[in-house]
Motif scaffolding. Structure first.
Motif, PDB file in Angstrom:
ATOM      1  N   GLY A 265      16.354   9.391   6.613  1.00 21.86           N
ATOM      2  CA  GLY A 265      14.982   8.895   6.427  1.00 21.86           C
ATOM      3  C   GLY A 265      14.807   7.829   5.369  1.00 21.86           C
ATOM      4  N   LEU A 266      15.106   8.165   4.120  1.00 25.74           N
ATOM      5  CA  LEU A 266      14.874   7.196   3.047  1.00 25.74           C
ATOM      6  C   LEU A 266      15.912   6.082   3.077  1.00 25.74           C
ATOM      7  CD1 LEU A 266      13.125   6.359   0.724  1.00 25.74           C
ATOM      8  CD2 LEU A 266      14.370   7.915  -0.768  1.00 25.74           C
ATOM      9  N   ASN A 267      17.118   6.401   3.551  1.00 27.64           N
ATOM     10  CA  ASN A 267      18.116   5.339   3.709  1.00 27.64           C
ATOM     11  C   ASN A 267      17.579   4.254   4.627  1.00 27.64           C
ATOM     12  OD1 ASN A 267      20.819   5.967   2.354  1.00 27.64           O
ATOM     13  ND2 ASN A 267      20.258   7.937   3.221  1.00 27.64           N
TER      14      ASN A 267
ATOM     15  N   VAL B  56       0.866  -1.183   0.000  1.00 26.70           N
ATOM     16  CA  VAL B  56       0.000   0.000   0.000  1.00 26.70           C
ATOM     17  C   VAL B  56       0.903   1.233   0.000  1.00 26.70           C
ATOM     18  CG1 VAL B  56      -1.827   1.252   1.221  1.00 26.70           C
ATOM     19  CG2 VAL B  56      -1.794  -1.251   1.256  1.00 26.70           C
TER      20      VAL B  56
ATOM     21  N   ASP C 239       2.642   3.474   3.159  1.00 25.42           N
ATOM     22  CA  ASP C 239       1.712   4.564   2.858  1.00 25.42           C
ATOM     23  C   ASP C 239       1.991   5.821   3.673  1.00 25.42           C
ATOM     24  OD1 ASP C 239       0.951   2.953   4.983  1.00 25.42           O
ATOM     25  OD2 ASP C 239      -1.192   3.148   4.632  1.00 25.42           O
TER      26      ASP C 239
ATOM     27  N   GLU D  64       8.197   5.760   5.947  1.00 17.97           N
ATOM     28  CA  GLU D  64       7.639   6.723   6.908  1.00 17.97           C
ATOM     29  C   GLU D  64       6.388   6.206   7.617  1.00 17.97           C
ATOM     30  OE1 GLU D  64       7.430  10.798   5.558  1.00 17.97           O
ATOM     31  OE2 GLU D  64       9.579  10.979   5.973  1.00 17.97           O
TER      32      GLU D  64
ATOM     33  N   ALA E 227      19.866  12.131  -0.417  1.00 17.54           N
ATOM     34  CA  ALA E 227      21.231  11.609  -0.403  1.00 17.54           C
ATOM     35  C   ALA E 227      21.128  10.155   0.037  1.00 17.54           C
ATOM     36  CB  ALA E 227      22.080  12.409   0.577  1.00 17.54           C
TER      37      ALA E 227
ATOM     38  N   VAL F  35      13.054  23.757   0.817  1.00 17.04           N
ATOM     39  CA  VAL F  35      13.786  22.934  -0.141  1.00 17.04           C
ATOM     40  C   VAL F  35      13.689  23.536  -1.535  1.00 17.04           C
ATOM     41  CG1 VAL F  35      13.850  20.648  -1.206  1.00 17.04           C
ATOM     42  CG2 VAL F  35      13.295  20.864   1.208  1.00 17.04           C
TER      43      VAL F  35
ATOM     44  N   ARG G  90      12.930  18.236  -4.625  1.00 17.25           N
ATOM     45  CA  ARG G  90      13.283  17.291  -3.547  1.00 17.25           C
ATOM     46  C   ARG G  90      14.274  16.239  -4.035  1.00 17.25           C
ATOM     47  NH1 ARG G  90       9.559  16.173   0.817  1.00 17.25           N
ATOM     48  NH2 ARG G  90      10.568  14.192   1.238  1.00 17.25           N
TER      49      ARG G  90
ATOM     50  N   THR H   7       9.811   3.702  -1.188  1.00 19.12           N
ATOM     51  CA  THR H   7       9.893   2.437  -0.439  1.00 19.12           C
ATOM     52  C   THR H   7       8.848   1.441  -0.941  1.00 19.12           C
ATOM     53  OG1 THR H   7       8.484   3.317   1.314  1.00 19.12           O
ATOM     54  CG2 THR H   7      10.838   3.437   1.683  1.00 19.12           C
TER      55      THR H   7
ATOM     56  N   PRO I 104      15.179  15.921   8.079  1.00 19.29           N
ATOM     57  CA  PRO I 104      16.235  15.655   7.093  1.00 19.29           C
ATOM     58  C   PRO I 104      17.630  15.954   7.632  1.00 19.29           C
ATOM     59  CG  PRO I 104      15.125  17.699   6.578  1.00 19.29           C
ATOM     60  CD  PRO I 104      14.445  17.151   7.797  1.00 19.29           C
TER      61      PRO I 104
ATOM     62  N   PRO J 138      -6.030   4.593  -4.000  1.00 22.57           N
ATOM     63  CA  PRO J 138      -5.635   4.285  -2.625  1.00 22.57           C
ATOM     64  C   PRO J 138      -6.437   3.142  -2.009  1.00 22.57           C
ATOM     65  CG  PRO J 138      -6.906   6.327  -2.728  1.00 22.57           C
ATOM     66  CD  PRO J 138      -6.743   5.863  -4.132  1.00 22.57           C
ATOM     67  N   ALA J 139      -5.871   2.571  -0.966  1.00 20.79           N
ATOM     68  CA  ALA J 139      -6.621   1.614  -0.146  1.00 20.79           C
ATOM     69  C   ALA J 139      -7.590   2.433   0.706  1.00 20.79           C
ATOM     70  CB  ALA J 139      -5.664   0.860   0.759  1.00 20.79           C
TER      71      ALA J 139
HETATM   72  C1  LIG Z   1      13.208  18.171   3.127  1.00 24.68           C
HETATM   73  C2  LIG Z   1      13.513  16.702   3.227  1.00 24.68           C
HETATM   74  C3  LIG Z   1      14.742  16.222   2.776  1.00 24.68           C
HETATM   75  C4  LIG Z   1      15.039  14.862   2.900  1.00 24.68           C
HETATM   76  N1  LIG Z   1      16.269  14.418   2.498  1.00 24.68           N
HETATM   77  C5  LIG Z   1      16.581  13.105   2.660  1.00 24.68           C
HETATM   78  C6  LIG Z   1      17.872  12.616   2.289  1.00 24.68           C
HETATM   79  O1  LIG Z   1      18.735  13.356   1.811  1.00 24.68           O
HETATM   80  N2  LIG Z   1      18.132  11.280   2.466  1.00 24.68           N
HETATM   81  C7  LIG Z   1      17.202  10.444   3.000  1.00 24.68           C
HETATM   82  O2  LIG Z   1      17.494   9.249   3.163  1.00 24.68           O
HETATM   83  N3  LIG Z   1      15.976  10.882   3.373  1.00 24.68           N
HETATM   84  C8  LIG Z   1      15.650  12.179   3.199  1.00 24.68           C
HETATM   85  N4  LIG Z   1      14.401  12.629   3.547  1.00 24.68           N
HETATM   86  C9  LIG Z   1      13.391  11.661   3.994  1.00 24.68           C
HETATM   87  C10 LIG Z   1      12.697  11.014   2.775  1.00 24.68           C
HETATM   88  O3  LIG Z   1      12.239  12.014   1.885  1.00 24.68           O
HETATM   89  C11 LIG Z   1      11.528  10.152   3.240  1.00 24.68           C
HETATM   90  O4  LIG Z   1      12.029   9.213   4.172  1.00 24.68           O
HETATM   91  C12 LIG Z   1      10.912   9.360   2.079  1.00 24.68           C
HETATM   92  O5  LIG Z   1      10.487  10.207   1.048  1.00 24.68           O
HETATM   93  C13 LIG Z   1       9.731   8.555   2.590  1.00 24.68           C
HETATM   94  O6  LIG Z   1       9.333   7.670   1.555  1.00 24.68           O
HETATM   95  P1  LIG Z   1       8.096   6.695   1.772  1.00 24.68           P
HETATM   96  O7  LIG Z   1       8.008   5.895   0.503  1.00 24.68           O
HETATM   97  O8  LIG Z   1       8.216   5.973   3.049  1.00 24.68           O
HETATM   98  O9  LIG Z   1       6.838   7.654   1.943  1.00 24.68           O
HETATM   99  P2  LIG Z   1       6.145   8.706   0.899  1.00 24.68           P
HETATM  100  O10 LIG Z   1       7.154   9.223  -0.071  1.00 24.68           O
HETATM  101  O11 LIG Z   1       5.415   9.630   1.767  1.00 24.68           O
HETATM  102  O12 LIG Z   1       5.150   7.778   0.093  1.00 24.68           O
HETATM  103  C14 LIG Z   1       3.954   7.308   0.629  1.00 24.68           C
HETATM  104  C15 LIG Z   1       2.978   7.141  -0.523  1.00 24.68           C
HETATM  105  O13 LIG Z   1       1.805   6.461  -0.024  1.00 24.68           O
HETATM  106  C16 LIG Z   1       0.667   7.036  -0.631  1.00 24.68           C
HETATM  107  N5  LIG Z   1      -0.509   6.727   0.209  1.00 24.68           N
HETATM  108  C17 LIG Z   1      -0.914   7.329   1.358  1.00 24.68           C
HETATM  109  N6  LIG Z   1      -2.044   6.745   1.809  1.00 24.68           N
HETATM  110  C18 LIG Z   1      -2.350   5.743   0.937  1.00 24.68           C
HETATM  111  C19 LIG Z   1      -3.389   4.783   0.852  1.00 24.68           C
HETATM  112  N7  LIG Z   1      -4.383   4.719   1.762  1.00 24.68           N
HETATM  113  N8  LIG Z   1      -3.405   3.905  -0.190  1.00 24.68           N
HETATM  114  C20 LIG Z   1      -2.411   3.931  -1.114  1.00 24.68           C
HETATM  115  N9  LIG Z   1      -1.400   4.838  -1.101  1.00 24.68           N
HETATM  116  C21 LIG Z   1      -1.369   5.726  -0.077  1.00 24.68           C
HETATM  117  C22 LIG Z   1       0.993   8.527  -0.725  1.00 24.68           C
HETATM  118  O14 LIG Z   1       0.203   9.127  -1.730  1.00 24.68           O
HETATM  119  C23 LIG Z   1       2.475   8.477  -1.114  1.00 24.68           C
HETATM  120  O15 LIG Z   1       2.658   8.452  -2.498  1.00 24.68           O
HETATM  121  C24 LIG Z   1      14.087  13.978   3.459  1.00 24.68           C
HETATM  122  C25 LIG Z   1      12.856  14.471   3.910  1.00 24.68           C
HETATM  123  C26 LIG Z   1      12.579  15.820   3.813  1.00 24.68           C
HETATM  124  C27 LIG Z   1      11.259  16.331   4.330  1.00 24.68           C
END
Ligand SMILES: Cc1cc2nc3c(=O)[nH]c(=O)nc-3n(C[C@H](O)[C@H](O)[C@H](O)COP(=O)(O)OP(=O)(O)OC[C@H]3O[C@@H](n4cnc5c(N)ncnc54)[C@H](O)[C@@H]3O)c2cc1C
Length: 394
Positions: free
Chosen positions: A302-304, A16, A166, A290, A52, A191, A49, A21, A297, A136-137
């Motif tokens: 975070g993303l790592n 979801v 999600d 997340e 790293a 940013v 956005r 990720t 950040p 979405p779910a």
């Molecule tokens: C300013 C900034 C700079 C950053 N720089 C870095 C960096 O340099 N290095 C690093 O490692 N990390 C960095 N991060 C952290 C990184 O951006 C996040 O950890 C990462 O984007 C999170 O990815 P995710 O896939 O977990 O979540 P998201 O990118 O939030 O994706 C979640 C997805 O789920 C979808 N969703 C929500 N609800 C539902 C549902 N019910 N059904 C289906 N889909 C749904 C949303 O629409 C979204 O597309 C930074 C963060 C910020 C704010």
């Protein structure tokens, strides 16, 4: 990837969320031979956005076949420079960490989020084991034998295992009955991307200022991404300044380190928060990215960490040959505890040490950074620590 057709279907894994990720997890599950669905509504990832990503994340992206495409638009990070720009009484000396000191060409790459998601979803599109639902779910319930999902338009799916990718307001987390300790920080990140006059030499520079770091991260060519952490009111003011005034403010804040600057993407401001799920799995649900942990950040973790969740999933799915379910989820929770909790603590401490006005803490920070600057083995230890998949790996 199959086009969405059926109104009701059974999958081994249902992801979801279609952020980085989520797509990476779908590819990992399909590579392990699992019939996989992903519920990924179209998402708009802002142009400015970037993330790293360090060695572990790069290895995962390479194993998924994404790095070849991404490398063309990513900048290698050859060094990290920390500059104490707090203007306080006790200031740390400038420290520079070179990847070559620990035998690496680069710590990792700076990659545009939008490009990352496009590349991963493109790979999923070519994968016959992955079915995408572009919505979405809306509902999720856990039965004895399977998890049942309903999409926004009313399609029904069943899955042995649900991966909650999600994001911070995760429906999966909520329906799995997992709480999250979350707190809003008194900081926001502004940013954008800038073109600069001087060669950045693939060095990422972090100015530690009294309200948070001001970081210039290399992008290909003479470009950098800017992450400017400030008090929320100030971040909004900076975002709304006329372009020329903003660029002048950014040049001043960077002490003209990279010369004249020009804005190359719209500015966006993100309120910052920290969050940690009480558990990383329950019932037939696993939380990644997340949905499980929200980081500011600071230290680019975070993303790592989210991609390390996916890596842990990869190793689990390779060894676990039978039907997936609650046991798989429990094992994932056990695997991820140490790494996620220790990183959360480290990032929190680092941020607090910047913000505090307390002299003893400032002194401790100055001593630690002086030691890093002057004592190569300690500097190498810190670099290995930053890149390790978990603190236990050191
Ligand atoms: C300013 C900034 C700079 C950053 N720089 C870095 C960096 O340099 N290095 C690093 O490692 N990390 C960095 N991060 C952290 C990184 O951006 C996040 O950890 C990462 O984007 C999170 O990815 P995710 O896939 O977990 O979540 P998201 O990118 O939030 O994706 C979640 C997805 O789920 C979808 N969703 C929500 N609800 C539902 C549902 N019910 N059904 C289906 N889909 C749904 C949303 O629409 C979204 O597309 C930074 C963060 C910020 C704010």
């Amino acid at each position: 990837m199959r086009a969405r057709k059926p109104r009701s279907e059974k999958f081994e894994v249902c992801v979801v969320g279609g952020g980085a990720t989520g797509w990476a997890a779908a590819l990992v599950a399909a590579a392990a031979g699992r019939e996989t669905a992903i519920l990924a509504p179209p998402a708009d990832f802002p142009l400015g956005r970037t993330a790293a990503l360090f060695a572990g994340a790069v290895e995962l992206l390479t194993s998924l076949g994404a790095m070849e495409t991404l490398a063309q638009s990513a900048a290698p990070l050859k060094a990290m420079r920390l500059i104490d720009d707090t203007g306080r009484l006790l200031r740390a000396p400038e420290v520079i960490f070179w990847a070559s000191e620990i035998g690496l060409e680069a710590f990792g790459y700076n990659i545009a989020n939008r490009r990352l998601v496009e590349t991963l979803s493109g790979l999923a599109r070519d994968n016959p084991r992955i079915t995408q639902f572009e919505e979405p779910a809306a509902e999720l319930a856990f039965g004895e034998d399977e998890a049942r999902l309903t999409t926004k338009s009313g399609a029904h799916l069943a899955a042995d295992l649900v991966l909650g990718a999600d994001g911070s307001r995760s429906l999966v987390r909520e329906r799995a009955g997992i709480g999250m300790r979350r707190s809003r920080m008194a900081q926001a990140a502004l940013v954008t991307t800038l073109s600069v006059a001087f060669d950045h030499r693939n060095i990422s520079t972090e100015f530690h200022k009294a309200n948070g770091p001001f970081t210039l991260v290399p992008m290909p060519g003479e470009n950098v991404s800017l992450v400017w952490v400030e008090r929320p009111v100030e971040a909004t003011r900076l975002a709304e300044l006329p372009e020329d005034d903003f660029v002048a403010a950014a040049e001043r804040a960077s002490h003209s380190l990279l010369g004249e600057m020009r804005l190359t993407a719209p500015r966006a401001s993100y309120p910052l928060s920290v969050g940690l799920a009480d558990r990383f799995a329950a019932s037939r649900a696993i939380l990644i990215g997340e949905a499980a942990h929200v980081f500011p950040p600071i230290g680019a973790q975070g993303l790592n960490l989210g991609l390390r969740d996916v890596e842990a999933l990869q190793s689990l799915l390779v060894t676990h040959r039978g039907r997936l379910g609650q046991e798989t989820a429990e094992e994932f929770h056990r695997l991820r505890q140490g790494d996620v909790r220790s990183r959360t603590l480290a990032v929190d401490l680092l941020n607090r040490s910047l913000l505090t006005g307390m002299l003893p803490v400032q002194a401790l920070r100055a001593v630690a950074l002086s030691a890093a600057g002057g004592f190569a083995p300690f500097r190498r230890f810190l670099m290995h620590q930053g890149l390790a998949r978990s603190f236990r790996e050191i």
